[in-house]
Motif scaffolding. Sequence first.
Motif, PDB file in Angstrom:
ATOM      1  N   SER A  38       0.675  -1.477  -0.418  1.00  0.00           N
ATOM      2  CA  SER A  38       0.143   0.078   0.248  1.00  0.00           C
ATOM      3  C   SER A  38       1.036   1.281  -0.110  1.00  0.00           C
ATOM      4  O   SER A  38       0.331   2.089  -0.717  1.00  0.00           O
ATOM      5  N   MET A  39       1.973   1.086   0.475  1.00  0.00           N
ATOM      6  CA  MET A  39       2.318   2.287   0.143  1.00  0.00           C
ATOM      7  C   MET A  39       3.188   2.373  -1.030  1.00  0.00           C
ATOM      8  O   MET A  39       3.249   3.048  -1.239  1.00  0.00           O
ATOM      9  N   SER A  78       0.416   4.010  -2.674  1.00  0.00           N
ATOM     10  CA  SER A  78       0.191   5.646  -2.931  1.00  0.00           C
ATOM     11  C   SER A  78       1.178   6.378  -3.056  1.00  0.00           C
ATOM     12  O   SER A  78       0.766   7.276  -3.129  1.00  0.00           O
ATOM     13  N   LEU A  79       2.396   5.751  -3.687  1.00  0.00           N
ATOM     14  CA  LEU A  79       3.381   6.569  -3.735  1.00  0.00           C
ATOM     15  C   LEU A  79       3.149   6.596  -5.359  1.00  0.00           C
ATOM     16  O   LEU A  79       3.183   7.566  -6.171  1.00  0.00           O
ATOM     17  N   LEU A  80       2.277   5.399  -6.198  1.00  0.00           N
ATOM     18  CA  LEU A  80       2.143   5.645  -7.637  1.00  0.00           C
ATOM     19  C   LEU A  80       1.026   6.517  -7.859  1.00  0.00           C
ATOM     20  O   LEU A  80       1.433   7.627  -8.804  1.00  0.00           O
ATOM     21  N   ALA A  81       0.249   6.430  -6.727  1.00  0.00           N
ATOM     22  CA  ALA A  81      -1.322   7.534  -6.939  1.00  0.00           C
ATOM     23  C   ALA A  81      -0.151   8.890  -6.857  1.00  0.00           C
ATOM     24  O   ALA A  81      -1.168   9.923  -7.738  1.00  0.00           O
ATOM     25  N   GLN A 123      -7.492   4.225  -3.717  1.00  0.00           N
ATOM     26  CA  GLN A 123      -8.768   3.489  -3.135  1.00  0.00           C
ATOM     27  C   GLN A 123      -8.010   2.195  -3.225  1.00  0.00           C
ATOM     28  O   GLN A 123      -9.081   1.390  -1.526  1.00  0.00           O
ATOM     29  N   GLN A 124      -7.232   1.276  -3.594  1.00  0.00           N
ATOM     30  CA  GLN A 124      -7.727  -0.012  -3.546  1.00  0.00           C
ATOM     31  C   GLN A 124      -6.190   0.097  -2.463  1.00  0.00           C
ATOM     32  O   GLN A 124      -6.258  -0.874  -1.819  1.00  0.00           O
ATOM     33  N   GLY A 125      -5.652   0.665  -2.285  1.00  0.00           N
ATOM     34  CA  GLY A 125      -4.425   0.723  -1.102  1.00  0.00           C
ATOM     35  C   GLY A 125      -5.117   0.766  -0.193  1.00  0.00           C
ATOM     36  O   GLY A 125      -4.344   0.099   0.954  1.00  0.00           O
ATOM     37  N   ALA A 126      -5.897   1.326   0.180  1.00  0.00           N
ATOM     38  CA  ALA A 126      -6.961   1.921   1.408  1.00  0.00           C
ATOM     39  C   ALA A 126      -7.821   1.172   2.169  1.00  0.00           C
ATOM     40  O   ALA A 126      -7.467   0.498   3.130  1.00  0.00           O
ATOM     41  N   ARG A 127      -8.098   0.024   0.442  1.00  0.00           N
ATOM     42  CA  ARG A 127      -8.829  -1.028   0.782  1.00  0.00           C
ATOM     43  C   ARG A 127      -7.985  -1.954   1.135  1.00  0.00           C
ATOM     44  O   ARG A 127      -9.034  -2.772   1.740  1.00  0.00           O
ATOM     45  N   ALA A 128      -7.226  -2.530   0.926  1.00  0.00           N
ATOM     46  CA  ALA A 128      -6.268  -3.550   0.656  1.00  0.00           C
ATOM     47  C   ALA A 128      -6.071  -3.116   2.763  1.00  0.00           C
ATOM     48  O   ALA A 128      -6.400  -4.369   2.819  1.00  0.00           O
ATOM     49  N   ILE A 154       0.863   2.196   7.227  1.00  0.00           N
ATOM     50  CA  ILE A 154       0.632   3.336   7.135  1.00  0.00           C
ATOM     51  C   ILE A 154       0.691   3.625   6.107  1.00  0.00           C
ATOM     52  O   ILE A 154       0.270   4.159   5.442  1.00  0.00           O
ATOM     53  N   GLY A 155       0.865   2.830   4.522  1.00  0.00           N
ATOM     54  CA  GLY A 155       0.692   3.057   3.544  1.00  0.00           C
ATOM     55  C   GLY A 155      -0.918   3.312   3.005  1.00  0.00           C
ATOM     56  O   GLY A 155      -1.613   4.162   2.773  1.00  0.00           O
ATOM     57  N   GLY A 156      -1.571   2.895   3.894  1.00  0.00           N
ATOM     58  CA  GLY A 156      -3.108   2.465   3.439  1.00  0.00           C
ATOM     59  C   GLY A 156      -3.797   3.417   4.187  1.00  0.00           C
ATOM     60  O   GLY A 156      -4.492   4.689   3.524  1.00  0.00           O
ATOM     61  N   ARG A 157      -2.622   4.315   5.018  1.00  0.00           N
ATOM     62  CA  ARG A 157      -3.577   5.731   5.965  1.00  0.00           C
ATOM     63  C   ARG A 157      -3.133   6.829   5.166  1.00  0.00           C
ATOM     64  O   ARG A 157      -3.701   7.426   4.448  1.00  0.00           O
ATOM     65  N   ARG A 158      -1.276   6.414   4.131  1.00  0.00           N
ATOM     66  CA  ARG A 158      -1.636   6.807   2.832  1.00  0.00           C
ATOM     67  C   ARG A 158      -2.462   7.439   1.940  1.00  0.00           C
ATOM     68  O   ARG A 158      -2.781   8.822   1.240  1.00  0.00           O
TER      69      ARG A 158
END
Length: 355
Positions: A82-83, A86-89, A109-114, A119-123
């Motif tokens: 997810s981190m 978040s960087l790709l986003a 949204q995909q990273g936050a759901r996974a 930390i990556g999900g929150r980012r």
Amino acid sequence: GQALARVPLADPAVHPLLKVCAVLDDLQRWHEGRDEAEAAFEAHLTRLRQLHARFDQHADRARIRQDLRERLPAMRRHRWWSMGVSLLAEFVRAEDAPDALIRARQLAQQGARAFPRSIGGRRCLHVVESIEAPQYRLEAMAADGPERRSIGVHYRNLKKLHFKAYRLDVAKLIADSKDYSLLPNHRRLRALLEPRKPSQRWTVKLEQTVDFAMHWAHVKPPIRRPGFYAVIASAREDFDRDDNVLHGVYLAIGDLVLLTEPRPDGSVEVRVLSGKNGQPIAGAEVRLYRRDYRKGHQVAATAVSGANGLVRFRRGRSDNHFLMARKGDDLALDPSYLHFYSSRSPRRAFGTMIY
């Protein structure tokens, strides 16, 4: 990797970015040797952040994004995936493409759901919320006629904007000012307006947008009475400052326009015209103010425009000045710096060129 391993870090001739990449590559391989996949991935992400910040050409950034996309599948079972998302986003968000924000939001949204608690999900969630957040800013004409499209709004993710207009005594504001700005800053203006009732209130419906990007709209203040106004905008109808953003502009509503022209003798010629038809306006009082940030701005001279709309101010003290004109409720304020300069005849000079 092997090429980076041979980078001479102590050589001052080697570019600092190449040294940074060499160090991060060594760190990544060290973590890989210890079977620390997430730490190794973070070392690579740090390198991509450094490269993306320093290479702004489209082709270079496309290669950086592609590298990250290709590495993400191998990390899918790890929380640090997810981190990377978040960087790709964030990288996609920085693109110039019209749908960049839409695609960046979908990725985040995909990273936050996974991995929502990582930390990556929150980012990722922060990226989503920052893209969806309402935002606006105002621009305005310094002066315009009644019920004209005098205010411009840059906005996104907003359906309505609420306005208040307060009619002000601009001559008193200038007399009370002991600041570089002739008019009150936002703190002074708020203290000045809070106890007062607005002269006008209105709401503007904004065109709904779906791309999360900034859009432009014109606002026509429903103000008919000439005068000088402070116009305050709010995303909330109650104008409360909690969970809200307030912006304001100054706007002179009326028909007076000032044109200034320095003359060779050091005087300044001021022409008072109608903004509606460009015709000269007679009988307008024109004040020449001398700027004084310590003692307050003072009226240095006053003149009344003739049938041709002209007044002339002679060279006085060398301080800089500004202008204000008024006829009835109509007024015009020109806060730009006005200096008195006299043009001198060019001096003849003689010289000898030696070959």
